[in-house]
Design a protein around this motif. Structure first.
Motif, mmCIF file in Angstrom:
data_model
loop_
_atom_site.group_PDB
_atom_site.id
_atom_site.type_symbol
_atom_site.label_atom_id
_atom_site.label_comp_id
_atom_site.label_asym_id
_atom_site.label_seq_id
_atom_site.Cartn_x
_atom_site.Cartn_y
_atom_site.Cartn_z
ATOM 1 N N ILE A 168 -3.634 -9.261 -2.283
ATOM 2 C CA ILE A 168 -4.255 -8.022 -2.743
ATOM 3 C C ILE A 168 -3.193 -6.941 -2.962
ATOM 4 N N THR A 169 -2.262 -6.840 -2.024
ATOM 5 C CA THR A 169 -1.235 -5.801 -2.116
ATOM 6 C C THR A 169 -0.396 -5.938 -3.377
ATOM 7 N N PHE A 170 0.017 -7.164 -3.688
ATOM 8 C CA PHE A 170 0.928 -7.361 -4.811
ATOM 9 C C PHE A 170 0.228 -7.557 -6.147
ATOM 10 N N LEU A 171 -0.999 -8.083 -6.141
ATOM 11 C CA LEU A 171 -1.624 -8.466 -7.401
ATOM 12 C C LEU A 171 -2.789 -7.583 -7.823
ATOM 13 N N ASP A 172 -3.337 -6.772 -6.936
ATOM 14 C CA ASP A 172 -4.441 -5.882 -7.296
ATOM 15 C C ASP A 172 -3.864 -4.504 -7.640
ATOM 16 N N PRO A 173 -3.941 -4.070 -8.890
ATOM 17 C CA PRO A 173 -3.372 -2.767 -9.269
ATOM 18 C C PRO A 173 -3.924 -1.601 -8.459
ATOM 19 N N ALA A 174 -5.164 -1.723 -7.973
ATOM 20 C CA ALA A 174 -5.756 -0.621 -7.219
ATOM 21 C C ALA A 174 -4.997 -0.344 -5.923
ATOM 22 N N SER A 175 -4.317 -1.354 -5.386
ATOM 23 C CA SER A 175 -3.603 -1.146 -4.127
ATOM 24 C C SER A 175 -2.455 -0.159 -4.292
ATOM 25 N N ARG A 176 -1.873 -0.105 -5.466
ATOM 26 C CA ARG A 176 -0.755 0.827 -5.695
ATOM 27 C C ARG A 176 -1.214 2.277 -5.658
ATOM 28 N N THR A 177 -2.484 2.499 -5.954
ATOM 29 C CA THR A 177 -3.041 3.845 -5.860
ATOM 30 C C THR A 177 -3.520 4.147 -4.450
ATOM 31 N N LEU A 178 -4.158 3.154 -3.820
ATOM 32 C CA LEU A 178 -4.719 3.366 -2.485
ATOM 33 C C LEU A 178 -3.632 3.656 -1.452
ATOM 34 N N TYR A 179 -2.549 2.894 -1.500
ATOM 35 C CA TYR A 179 -1.481 3.076 -0.510
ATOM 36 C C TYR A 179 -0.525 4.169 -0.964
ATOM 37 N N GLY A 180 -0.477 5.257 -0.186
ATOM 38 C CA GLY A 180 0.440 6.332 -0.521
ATOM 39 C C GLY A 180 1.892 5.902 -0.422
ATOM 40 N N ASP A 181 2.160 4.903 0.446
ATOM 41 C CA ASP A 181 3.512 4.368 0.601
ATOM 42 C C ASP A 181 3.495 2.885 0.222
ATOM 43 N N TRP A 182 3.046 2.607 -1.014
ATOM 44 C CA TRP A 182 2.837 1.223 -1.431
ATOM 45 C C TRP A 182 4.094 0.376 -1.288
ATOM 46 N N GLU A 183 5.229 0.882 -1.709
ATOM 47 C CA GLU A 183 6.446 0.074 -1.645
ATOM 48 C C GLU A 183 6.767 -0.336 -0.217
ATOM 49 N N SER A 184 6.627 0.603 0.726
ATOM 50 C CA SER A 184 6.887 0.288 2.119
ATOM 51 C C SER A 184 5.913 -0.775 2.626
ATOM 52 N N CYS A 185 4.626 -0.608 2.299
ATOM 53 C CA CYS A 185 3.619 -1.580 2.726
ATOM 54 C C CYS A 185 3.892 -2.951 2.121
ATOM 55 N N ALA A 186 4.233 -2.979 0.838
ATOM 56 C CA ALA A 186 4.475 -4.252 0.163
ATOM 57 C C ALA A 186 5.701 -4.953 0.744
ATOM 58 N N GLY A 235 2.028 1.242 13.564
ATOM 59 C CA GLY A 235 2.686 2.230 12.724
ATOM 60 C C GLY A 235 1.696 3.202 12.131
ATOM 61 N N THR A 236 2.115 3.875 11.069
ATOM 62 C CA THR A 236 1.287 4.881 10.403
ATOM 63 C C THR A 236 1.243 4.584 8.911
ATOM 64 N N LYS A 237 0.059 4.704 8.324
ATOM 65 C CA LYS A 237 -0.123 4.463 6.899
ATOM 66 C C LYS A 237 -0.740 5.696 6.236
ATOM 67 N N HIS A 238 -0.348 5.927 4.984
ATOM 68 C CA HIS A 238 -0.899 7.012 4.183
ATOM 69 C C HIS A 238 -1.735 6.414 3.051
ATOM 70 N N TYR A 239 -2.894 6.992 2.826
ATOM 71 C CA TYR A 239 -3.801 6.475 1.802
ATOM 72 C C TYR A 239 -4.237 7.592 0.859
ATOM 73 N N HIS A 240 -4.485 7.216 -0.397
ATOM 74 C CA HIS A 240 -5.087 8.103 -1.392
ATOM 75 C C HIS A 240 -6.403 7.458 -1.808
ATOM 76 N N ASP A 246 -6.796 12.135 0.665
ATOM 77 C CA ASP A 246 -5.625 11.703 1.431
ATOM 78 C C ASP A 246 -5.982 11.501 2.901
ATOM 79 N N LEU A 247 -5.537 10.379 3.453
ATOM 80 C CA LEU A 247 -5.752 10.088 4.866
ATOM 81 C C LEU A 247 -4.452 9.586 5.480
ATOM 82 N N VAL A 248 -4.235 9.956 6.725
ATOM 83 C CA VAL A 248 -3.120 9.442 7.511
ATOM 84 C C VAL A 248 -3.719 8.718 8.706
ATOM 85 N N LEU A 249 -3.495 7.410 8.788
ATOM 86 C CA LEU A 249 -4.097 6.600 9.842
ATOM 87 C C LEU A 249 -3.015 5.830 10.589
#
Length: 291
Positions: A168-186, A235-240, A246-249
Protein backbone atom coordinates in the motif's frame (compact mmCIF):
# COMPACT_ATOMS: atom_id res chain seq x y z
CA UNK A 1 15.45 -8.58 -12.75
CA UNK A 2 18.48 -7.01 -11.10
CA UNK A 3 20.05 -8.53 -8.01
CA UNK A 4 18.78 -5.60 -5.96
CA UNK A 5 15.31 -7.11 -6.18
CA UNK A 6 16.27 -10.40 -4.56
CA UNK A 7 14.97 -11.01 -1.02
CA UNK A 8 18.25 -10.59 0.88
CA UNK A 9 21.10 -9.83 -1.51
CA UNK A 10 23.40 -11.91 0.71
CA UNK A 11 26.10 -11.23 3.26
CA UNK A 12 28.53 -9.73 0.75
CA UNK A 13 26.10 -7.08 -0.45
CA UNK A 14 25.25 -6.13 3.13
CA UNK A 15 28.89 -5.79 4.16
CA UNK A 16 29.75 -3.75 1.06
CA UNK A 17 26.86 -1.32 1.50
CA UNK A 18 27.71 -0.80 5.17
CA UNK A 19 31.41 -0.34 4.36
CA UNK A 20 30.50 2.24 1.71
CA UNK A 21 28.68 4.37 4.30
CA UNK A 22 31.79 4.93 6.44
CA UNK A 23 34.58 7.47 6.00
CA UNK A 24 38.04 7.16 7.60
CA UNK A 25 37.19 10.07 9.87
CA UNK A 26 34.15 8.20 11.19
CA UNK A 27 36.33 5.45 12.63
CA UNK A 28 39.46 7.42 13.60
CA UNK A 29 41.53 6.19 10.66
CA UNK A 30 43.96 8.55 8.92
CA UNK A 31 42.73 9.96 5.63
CA UNK A 32 45.64 10.95 3.43
CA UNK A 33 43.42 12.69 0.91
CA UNK A 34 43.44 12.07 -2.79
CA UNK A 35 40.84 10.19 -4.77
CA UNK A 36 39.62 6.97 -3.19
CA UNK A 37 38.79 4.28 -5.71
CA UNK A 38 35.92 2.93 -3.61
CA UNK A 39 33.08 4.62 -1.77
CA UNK A 40 33.62 4.51 1.96
CA UNK A 41 36.22 2.33 3.64
CA UNK A 42 38.45 -0.16 1.90
CA UNK A 43 38.40 -3.86 2.73
CA UNK A 44 41.79 -3.63 4.41
CA UNK A 45 40.56 -0.81 6.63
CA UNK A 46 37.56 -2.81 7.84
CA UNK A 47 39.80 -5.83 8.34
CA UNK A 48 42.19 -3.76 10.47
CA UNK A 49 39.35 -2.36 12.56
CA UNK A 50 37.86 -5.82 13.10
CA UNK A 51 41.21 -7.44 13.88
CA UNK A 52 41.06 -10.00 11.07
CA UNK A 53 43.23 -10.55 8.02
CA UNK A 54 42.36 -8.88 4.74
CA UNK A 55 42.10 -12.33 3.15
CA UNK A 56 39.61 -13.46 5.80
CA UNK A 57 37.45 -10.35 5.41
CA UNK A 58 37.57 -10.66 1.62
CA UNK A 59 36.32 -14.23 1.91
CA UNK A 60 33.54 -12.98 4.20
CA UNK A 61 32.36 -10.55 1.52
CA UNK A 62 32.55 -13.35 -1.02
CA UNK A 63 30.43 -15.65 1.16
CA UNK A 64 33.26 -18.16 1.59
CA UNK A 65 33.34 -18.30 5.41
CA UNK A 66 30.70 -20.90 6.33
CA UNK A 67 30.53 -20.40 10.08
CA UNK A 68 32.20 -17.23 11.41
CA UNK A 69 32.63 -17.07 15.17
CA UNK A 70 30.65 -14.83 17.51
CA UNK A 71 33.85 -12.90 18.22
CA UNK A 72 34.41 -12.16 14.52
CA UNK A 73 30.80 -11.08 13.96
CA UNK A 74 30.88 -8.85 17.04
CA UNK A 75 34.13 -7.29 15.83
CA UNK A 76 32.69 -6.67 12.37
CA UNK A 77 29.57 -5.11 13.87
CA UNK A 78 31.74 -2.70 15.87
CA UNK A 79 33.98 -1.93 12.90
CA UNK A 80 30.99 -1.19 10.66
CA UNK A 81 29.20 0.79 13.39
CA UNK A 82 26.09 -1.41 13.16
CA UNK A 83 23.11 -0.84 15.42
CA UNK A 84 21.25 -3.69 17.17
CA UNK A 85 18.91 -4.43 14.25
CA UNK A 86 21.79 -4.45 11.76
CA UNK A 87 23.90 -6.65 14.03
CA UNK A 88 21.14 -9.24 14.31
CA UNK A 89 20.72 -9.08 10.53
CA UNK A 90 24.46 -9.61 10.06
CA UNK A 91 24.29 -12.76 12.19
CA UNK A 92 21.34 -14.12 10.21
CA UNK A 93 23.12 -13.54 6.91
CA UNK A 94 26.39 -15.01 8.16
CA UNK A 95 24.63 -18.08 9.56
CA UNK A 96 21.47 -18.45 7.50
CA UNK A 97 18.79 -20.68 8.93
CA UNK A 98 17.73 -23.59 6.80
CA UNK A 99 14.38 -22.74 5.19
CA UNK A 100 11.55 -24.61 6.85
CA UNK A 101 10.28 -27.52 4.79
CA UNK A 102 6.53 -27.66 5.13
CA UNK A 103 4.80 -30.97 4.61
CA UNK A 104 2.03 -30.75 2.00
CA UNK A 105 -1.47 -30.76 3.48
CA UNK A 106 -3.11 -34.17 3.51
CA UNK A 107 -6.02 -32.89 1.45
CA UNK A 108 -3.71 -31.44 -1.22
CA UNK A 109 -4.92 -27.87 -0.68
CA UNK A 110 -2.63 -24.86 -0.32
CA UNK A 111 -1.41 -24.03 3.21
CA UNK A 112 -3.87 -21.95 5.22
CA UNK A 113 -3.30 -18.21 5.35
CA UNK A 114 -1.96 -16.74 8.56
CA UNK A 115 -4.78 -15.91 10.96
CA UNK A 116 -4.84 -13.26 13.66
CA UNK A 117 -4.48 -14.50 17.22
CA UNK A 118 -7.83 -14.32 19.07
CA UNK A 119 -6.37 -12.26 21.91
CA UNK A 120 -5.09 -9.66 19.46
CA UNK A 121 -8.50 -9.54 17.82
CA UNK A 122 -10.05 -8.84 21.22
CA UNK A 123 -7.51 -6.11 21.91
CA UNK A 124 -8.50 -4.41 18.67
CA UNK A 125 -12.12 -4.34 19.82
CA UNK A 126 -11.05 -2.81 23.14
CA UNK A 127 -9.42 0.17 21.42
CA UNK A 128 -12.40 2.08 20.02
CA UNK A 129 -10.68 5.48 19.75
CA UNK A 130 -7.16 4.28 19.03
CA UNK A 131 -6.35 3.20 15.45
CA UNK A 132 -4.74 -0.24 15.57
CA UNK A 133 -3.81 -3.01 13.15
CA UNK A 134 -2.36 -6.49 13.50
CA UNK A 135 0.62 -6.94 11.17
CA UNK A 136 1.59 -10.46 10.23
CA UNK A 137 4.39 -11.99 8.23
CA UNK A 138 5.75 -10.00 5.26
CA UNK A 139 3.89 -6.92 6.61
CA UNK A 140 0.48 -8.41 5.76
CA UNK A 141 -2.46 -6.72 7.50
CA UNK A 142 -4.32 -9.48 9.33
CA UNK A 143 -6.90 -7.39 11.21
CA UNK A 144 -7.81 -3.79 12.04
CA UNK A 145 -10.33 -1.84 14.07
CA UNK A 146 -12.84 0.81 13.02
CA UNK A 147 -10.53 3.64 14.02
CA UNK A 148 -7.78 2.28 11.74
CA UNK A 149 -10.22 2.07 8.83
CA UNK A 150 -11.23 5.68 9.44
CA UNK A 151 -7.62 6.87 9.41
CA UNK A 152 -5.97 4.65 6.80
CA UNK A 153 -8.92 3.58 4.65
CA UNK A 154 -11.11 0.51 4.56
CA UNK A 155 -8.82 -2.50 4.26
CA UNK A 156 -11.95 -4.61 3.89
CA UNK A 157 -12.46 -3.10 0.43
CA UNK A 158 -9.15 -4.60 -0.69
CA UNK A 159 -8.59 -8.16 -1.81
CA UNK A 160 -6.77 -10.13 0.93
CA UNK A 161 -3.62 -10.32 -1.19
CA UNK A 162 -3.56 -6.51 -1.40
CA UNK A 163 -3.72 -5.98 2.37
CA UNK A 164 -0.04 -5.39 2.92
CA UNK A 165 1.56 -2.33 4.50
CA UNK A 166 4.55 -2.17 2.15
CA UNK A 167 2.44 -2.76 -0.95
CA UNK A 168 0.00 0.00 0.00
CA UNK A 169 2.78 2.42 0.93
CA UNK A 170 4.69 2.05 -2.32
CA UNK A 171 1.93 1.31 -4.83
CA UNK A 172 -1.14 3.26 -3.66
CA UNK A 173 -0.77 6.94 -4.72
CA UNK A 174 -3.07 8.01 -1.88
CA UNK A 175 -0.43 7.00 0.66
CA UNK A 176 1.88 9.77 -0.54
CA UNK A 177 -0.76 12.30 0.45
CA UNK A 178 -1.84 10.63 3.69
CA UNK A 179 1.67 10.33 5.12
CA UNK A 180 3.15 13.73 5.88
CA UNK A 181 6.58 12.06 6.02
CA UNK A 182 6.00 9.54 3.23
CA UNK A 183 9.65 9.10 2.30
CA UNK A 184 10.62 8.33 5.88
CA UNK A 185 7.74 5.86 6.26
CA UNK A 186 8.53 4.18 2.94
CA UNK A 187 12.21 3.82 3.79
CA UNK A 188 11.28 2.26 7.13
CA UNK A 189 9.03 -0.24 5.38
CA UNK A 190 11.79 -1.22 2.94
CA UNK A 191 14.14 -1.64 5.90
CA UNK A 192 11.65 -3.82 7.76
CA UNK A 193 11.18 -6.04 4.68
CA UNK A 194 14.97 -6.47 4.61
CA UNK A 195 14.78 -7.59 8.22
CA UNK A 196 11.99 -10.02 7.31
CA UNK A 197 14.10 -11.38 4.45
CA UNK A 198 16.88 -12.20 6.89
CA UNK A 199 14.41 -13.87 9.24
CA UNK A 200 12.66 -15.81 6.50
CA UNK A 201 15.24 -17.18 4.03
CA UNK A 202 13.64 -19.05 1.18
CA UNK A 203 10.21 -17.44 1.67
CA UNK A 204 8.77 -17.47 -1.85
CA UNK A 205 5.85 -15.18 -1.05
CA UNK A 206 8.24 -12.60 0.35
CA UNK A 207 10.44 -12.95 -2.73
CA UNK A 208 7.44 -12.34 -5.00
CA UNK A 209 6.43 -9.28 -2.98
CA UNK A 210 9.94 -7.81 -3.18
CA UNK A 211 10.13 -8.51 -6.91
CA UNK A 212 6.78 -6.84 -7.53
CA UNK A 213 7.67 -3.75 -5.51
CA UNK A 214 11.05 -3.48 -7.23
CA UNK A 215 9.41 -3.75 -10.65
CA UNK A 216 6.66 -1.22 -9.98
CA UNK A 217 8.34 1.33 -7.69
CA UNK A 218 11.56 3.14 -8.55
CA UNK A 219 11.75 4.42 -4.96
CA UNK A 220 11.58 0.91 -3.54
CA UNK A 221 14.20 -0.30 -6.02
CA UNK A 222 16.60 2.46 -5.02
CA UNK A 223 16.19 2.08 -1.27
CA UNK A 224 16.20 -1.72 -1.36
CA UNK A 225 19.61 -1.58 -3.06
CA UNK A 226 20.95 0.34 -0.05
CA UNK A 227 20.28 -2.69 2.20
CA UNK A 228 18.56 -0.78 5.00
CA UNK A 229 17.64 -2.80 8.11
CA UNK A 230 15.24 -1.57 10.79
CA UNK A 231 12.69 -3.20 13.05
CA UNK A 232 9.24 -1.72 13.53
CA UNK A 233 9.08 -0.53 17.14
CA UNK A 234 7.79 2.92 18.09
CA UNK A 235 7.86 6.53 16.97
CA UNK A 236 5.81 9.45 15.71
CA UNK A 237 3.95 9.80 12.42
CA UNK A 238 2.46 12.85 10.68
CA UNK A 239 -0.68 12.53 8.58
CA UNK A 240 -2.62 14.75 6.17
CA UNK A 241 -6.11 13.25 6.30
CA UNK A 242 -8.66 14.51 3.74
CA UNK A 243 -11.34 14.88 6.45
CA UNK A 244 -9.48 15.30 9.74
CA UNK A 245 -6.63 17.45 8.42
CA UNK A 246 -3.17 17.28 9.98
CA UNK A 247 -2.58 14.78 12.77
CA UNK A 248 0.48 13.86 14.80
CA UNK A 249 0.23 10.36 16.27
CA UNK A 250 2.62 8.24 18.30
CA UNK A 251 2.76 4.54 17.53
CA UNK A 252 3.82 1.51 19.54
CA UNK A 253 4.43 -2.05 18.36
CA UNK A 254 3.66 -4.97 20.68
CA UNK A 255 4.64 -8.58 19.98
CA UNK A 256 3.86 -11.75 21.90
CA UNK A 257 7.02 -13.51 23.04
CA UNK A 258 5.73 -16.85 21.77
CA UNK A 259 4.56 -15.53 18.37
CA UNK A 260 6.79 -12.74 16.99
CA UNK A 261 5.22 -13.26 13.58
CA UNK A 262 2.26 -11.10 14.61
CA UNK A 263 2.44 -7.56 15.96
CA UNK A 264 -0.20 -5.18 17.30
CA UNK A 265 0.57 -1.64 16.11
CA UNK A 266 -1.36 1.09 17.95
CA UNK A 267 -1.56 4.80 17.14
CA UNK A 268 -2.46 7.47 19.69
CA UNK A 269 -2.74 11.25 19.84
CA UNK A 270 -1.56 13.30 22.80
CA UNK A 271 -4.62 13.70 25.08
CA UNK A 272 -6.21 17.11 24.69
CA UNK A 273 -4.11 17.99 21.65
CA UNK A 274 -5.49 19.26 18.32
CA UNK A 275 -4.66 15.83 16.89
CA UNK A 276 -6.74 14.18 19.61
CA UNK A 277 -9.69 16.46 18.79
CA UNK A 278 -9.28 15.82 15.06
CA UNK A 279 -9.12 12.05 15.53
CA UNK A 280 -12.25 11.99 17.68
CA UNK A 281 -14.04 14.17 15.14
CA UNK A 282 -13.01 11.75 12.39
CA UNK A 283 -14.34 8.75 14.30
CA UNK A 284 -17.61 10.53 15.01
CA UNK A 285 -17.92 11.55 11.37
CA UNK A 286 -17.27 8.04 10.05
CA UNK A 287 -19.74 6.54 12.53
CA UNK A 288 -22.41 8.96 11.30
CA UNK A 289 -21.53 8.45 7.64
CA UNK A 290 -21.65 4.71 8.13
CA UNK A 291 -25.22 4.89 9.20
Amino acid sequence: MSTTATPTGGLGDFLRTRRALLHPGDVALPDFGGVRRVAGLRREEIARLAGVSVDYYTRMEQGRVPNPSDAVLDALARALRLDEDETRHLRRLARPARPARLAPPADGKAPAAQRVRPVLRRLLDELPVMPAVVMGERMDILAWNRAAAALFGDYGALAPAERNIARITFLDPASRTLYGDWESCARENAAFLRLEAGRRPGDRRLARLVAELAERSEDFRRWWAEHPVQDKTSGTKHYHHPVAGDLVLSYETLRAADDPGQALIMYAAEPGSPSDDALRMLLSWTATAGG
